[in-house]
Design an enzyme around this catalytic site. Structure first.
Site, short mmCIF file in Angstrom:
data_model
loop_
_atom_site.label_atom_id
_atom_site.label_comp_id
_atom_site.label_asym_id
_atom_site.label_seq_id
_atom_site.Cartn_x
_atom_site.Cartn_y
_atom_site.Cartn_z
N GLU A 1 5.13 -8.62 0.48
CA GLU A 1 4.86 -9.39 1.76
C GLU A 1 5.09 -10.90 1.09
OE1 GLU A 1 1.55 -6.21 3.55
OE2 GLU A 1 1.00 -7.92 1.96
N THR B 1 4.78 -1.03 8.44
CA THR B 1 3.63 -1.94 8.93
C THR B 1 4.19 -3.19 8.79
OG1 THR B 1 2.48 -1.41 6.73
CG2 THR B 1 2.08 0.01 8.73
N THR C 1 -0.32 1.19 -0.98
CA THR C 1 -0.09 1.45 0.21
C THR C 1 1.12 1.79 0.50
OG1 THR C 1 -0.87 1.10 2.71
CG2 THR C 1 -0.02 -0.79 1.14
N SER D 1 -8.06 -5.65 8.52
CA SER D 1 -8.47 -4.33 7.92
C SER D 1 -10.12 -4.05 7.88
CB SER D 1 -7.76 -4.23 6.62
OG SER D 1 -8.44 -5.32 5.63
N LYS E 1 7.99 3.66 3.02
CA LYS E 1 7.36 2.47 3.32
C LYS E 1 6.51 1.73 2.54
CE LYS E 1 3.91 1.45 5.25
NZ LYS E 1 2.59 0.73 4.83
#
Length: 404
Positions: free
Chosen positions: A273, A150, A187, A404, A176
Site C-alpha cells: 500500500e 481488496t 493478509t 476495520s 492477493k
C-alpha cells in the site's frame, strides 16, 4: 520451464473459475469459485496469528480430507472476529457451493478477505455463490484474480508448464495482498492449481517448503493478519507417474512451484500500500540458513530502512542496525553491503564501515522501481532472500481510511 500467457488457475487442464460482483462490495467483483472437474489432492498453510478467521478454522479441518474439488472465495468482508455466527456462515458457504456444483461439502474450502469484525450479508453471499457457480469458465481465471482484490492495485496471477516424467505439467496460480503483510504470512491469499499427479503427503511437503522461501519472506508493514491462507489443488490429469517420494520428479515439480510462489510473493511486495519500489534483501555467505533468513527478514521489515529507500537515502547504517537486532549471530566487523539493480552495482559499506562511493551513482540505483540490497556476512555459504517495499506517505493515507 515455460512461462505461459497467464490465465492463472484456469491455465491448468481440468480447472474452471469465475469472478463476479455479488454485491458485498459496491460495483466491484467480490466473489470467485475455483473448481476442478475431478477431485484433487489438496494442501494448505495458514496464518500464524492466534486470532484466526472463521474460514481459516473451517479449512483447517476440511483440508484433512483426502481431496478437494472447489474453493469459494469472497472479498470485502473477512468473516473474522465474528464468533459462532461467523463459523456458521463459513459452513453455509461451503454447503451452498457444494449444492450448486453437485459435490460433497467436505470437498469445499472457503476463503474470505476484507474488513474484520463484520458479519457477512448472507442473503447476498448465498445468491452470489449461485451466480459464481453458474459463471464457471475455462477462461475465468483473470476474473477470479480480480475478484479477490481488496486494496491491491493490480491482479496477481501466473502460470508455468514443465515436463515431469515425460508429461507436460501445468501450475497456475493467483494471489492477493497489499497491506498487513509480514513474514509467517499476512493478509494474503494464494490459490494454486496444478494437474500434476502427486500424493497428499508430498504435495503438503512441497507447499510448506515453498511457502517458507516465498510468502514467508515478504513484508510490507509488519502486521500478520487473521485470514492468510495458501491452497494448492492437484487433480492428477497430467498423467505422470504419481510422485510419492523425494524423487527427481518431485524436485522438478518443487522447482516450478517455488518459481510460481516466489513471483506471486514479489508481486505482493511490490504492490504494498502506497509503495513506489520493490526492495529485495539478499543475505549471502551466512553461517547458517536460519541466520540468512533472520537477517533478510529484518532488513525488509525495518520501517527506518523502508523510509530511507522511499527518500532515496543512502543511510546504510539502518541496514546494519536492522541485522543487528535480528537475533542472528554474526560478526558486524566483516559485513559488506551493496545496492544494485539494472542501473548497476555499488558497494556502500565494507567490513562494517563506509567506503568511498559516488552519491550520483547511488542515486541512479535508488531512484529505480526495484532495488536489491545485498549483505555479505562473509561467514559461510548459506543465503536467503526477502522482499518488501518502501514506506511512503500514501501508506498512512490508505490505512487511515480503511475501516476495520
Amino acid at each position: 520451464m515455460d512461462i505461459l500467457t497467464s490465465k492463472g488457475v484456469t491455465s491448468v487442464p481440468g480447472f474452471k473459475a469465475s469472478g463476479i460482483a455479488s454485491g458485498i462490495k459496491k460495483n466491484k467483483k467480490d466473489m470467485s469459485v475455483i473448481y476442478s472437474s475431478v477431485p484433487a489432492v489438496s494442501a494448505a498453510t495458514f496464518t500464524s496469528n492466534v486470532v484466526k478467521a472463521a474460514p481459516v478454522l473451517f479449512d483447517m479441518e476440511n483440508i484433512k480430507n483426502e481431496t478437494t474439488q472447489a474453493i469459494i472465495v469472497n472479498s470485502g468482508n473477512a468473516n473474522a472476529c465474528t464468533g459462532e455466527q461467523g463459523m456458521a456462515n463459513a459452513i453455509a458457504m461451503a454447503e451452498k457451493t457444494a449444492a450448486c456444483l453437485g459435490i460433497d461439502a467436505k470437498n469445499v474450502l472457503v476463503a474470505s478477505t476484507g474488513i474484520i469484525g463484520i458479519q457477512l450479508p448472507m442473503d447476498t453471499v448465498l445468491t452470489g455463490i449461485e451466480n459464481a457457480c453458474s459463471a464457471l469458465s475455462e477462461d475465468g481465471g483473470s476474473d477470479a484474480a480480480q475478484s479477490i482484490m481488496t486494496t491491491d492495485s493490480f491482479p496477481k496471477e501466473i502460470a508455468v508448464s514443465v515436463s515431469i516424467g515425460g508429461k507436460k505439467v501445468t501450475i497456475g496460480a493467483m494471489a492477493k495482498g497489499s497491506g498487513m503483510i509480514h513474514p509467517n504470512m499476512g493478509t494474503m491469499l494464494s490459490f494454486i492449481a496444478t494437474d500434476v499427479c502427486i500424493n497428499k503427503q508430498m504435495l503438503s511437503k512441497a507447499l510448506k517448503s515453498s511457502v517458507d522461501d516465498s510468502y514467508n519472506m515478504i513484508s510490507v508493514d509488519g502486521d500478520t493478519s487473521t485470514n492468510d491462507t495458501a491452497f494448492v489443488l492437484a487433480n492428477g490429469l497430467a498423467g505422470n507417474e504419481m510422485i510419492t517420494s523425494e524423487s527427481d520428479d518431485y524436485f522438478e515439480f518443487k522447482k516450478a512451484l517455488d518459481y510460481v510462489n516466489t513471483e506471486l510473493a514479489k508481486m505482493i511486495a511490490s504492490d504494498g500500500e502506497g509503495a513506489t519500489k520493490l526492495l529485495e534483501a539478499q543475505i549471502i555467505n551466512a553461517p547458517s540458513l536460519e541466520t540468512a533468513r533472520l537477517c533478510a527478514r529484518s532488513v525488509i521489515s525495518s520501517n527506518l530502512v523502508k523510509a530511507a529507500f522511499f527518500g532515496n537515502n543512502t543511510n546504510w547504517g539502518r541496514i546494519m542496525c536492522s541485522i543487528g537486532y535480528s537475533g542472528a549471530d554474526f560478526n558486524p566487523d566483516t559485513v559488506d553491503i551493496y545496492f544494485k539493480n539494472e542501473s548497476g552495482q555499488i558497494k556502500i559499506a565494507e567490513n562494517g564501515m563506509e567506503v568511498g562511493f559516488s552519491e550520483d551513482d547511488a542515486q541512479k540505483i535508488l531512484q529505480g522501481e526495484y532495488v536489491n540490497i545485498t549483505v555479505d556476512l562473509k561467514a559461510g555459504d548459506h543465503s536467503a532472500t526477502a522482499w518488501g517495499c518502501d514506506l511512503s506517505y500514501d501508506y498512512v493515507k490508505v490505512n487511515a481510511m480503511y475501516k476495520s
